[in-house]
Write a protein that holds these residues in place. Structure first.
Motif: not given
Length: 212
Positions: A63-71, A181-186
């Motif tokens: 739930s915490t991970l999904n909230y962070d992804v959605d945000k 690993y992680e992701f970012e959107i620019n």
């Protein structure tokens, strides 16, 4: 590690279609590239008939991970909408780059200094043209046909992008690291010949009226 770069087909969308289309594309890539086993949750598009896309199913542990992804997805789309560039009287343009990376710690000065390095191993590039031309709103047959044509064109382009995502994802995963690993959107902007043409046309001086 070499970075794999993928260029998705260009999208042309009406203003009201942009947010949902970008959500469909970004969430599809994030689901496909999610580290570890996850369960899908199919989401039906409201503005595009018969189109669905996968998202990570919500659970107590995620739930915490999904909230962070959605945000982060919502914020990236909002930034994209705010940074669009004018390329024509009713046309705006912008781009998004979704990057996946891992963090590596390196030792320097005989191990006395520790640095953290971000290693990008994959990027997905998408260019979007936003068409602000008003749609016909009357109920006559010509207006109905035109609205349907605009809708069918946008749905076809979005479908092509999603198909391309699955094609790319199914080719090879040798470059995907076996660690978290992680992701970012620019937001990104790359001027091409099409934008140069629109810019030249937009900035042309008024034509001389020779009828007088």
């Amino acid at each position: 590690m070499n970075c794999k770069e993928h260029y998705l087909p260009e999208l042309e969308l009406a203003t009201g279609q942009v947010r949902e289309a970008l959500q469909a594309i970004l969430y599809t890539i994030l689901f496909i590239r999610s580290p570890g086993p996850v369960s899908p949750r199919d989401v039906e598009c409201e503005g595009f008939d018969f189109l669905t896309y996968p998202r990570i199913a919500t659970s107590s542990s995620l739930s915490t991970l999904n909230y962070d992804v959605d945000k982060r997805v919502d914020q990236s789309i909002q930034n994209f909408l705010m940074k669009l560039s004018q390329i024509g009287p009713e046309l705006l343009s912008g781009g998004l780059t979704l990057s996946f990376f891992e963090r590596r710690k390196t030792q320097q000065l005989f191990g006395l200094v520790s640095n953290e390095e971000r290693v990008v191993w994959e990027q997905w590039h998408l260019r979007v043209v936003v068409n602000n031309t008003p749609r016909p709103v009357s109920d006559d047959s010509a207006a109905v046909i035109e609205r349907q044509r605009i809708q069918d064109t946008a749905e076809g382009m979005l479908r092509s992008v999603l198909v391309k995502v699955y094609e790319i994802a199914g080719v090879s995963i040798d470059h995907v690291p076996p660690v978290m690993y992680e992701f970012e959107i620019n937001c990104s902007k790359k001027v091409d010949d099409r934008e140069n043409v629109y810019s030249r046309v937009t900035n042309m001086p008024n034509l001389i009226n020779l009828s007088n």
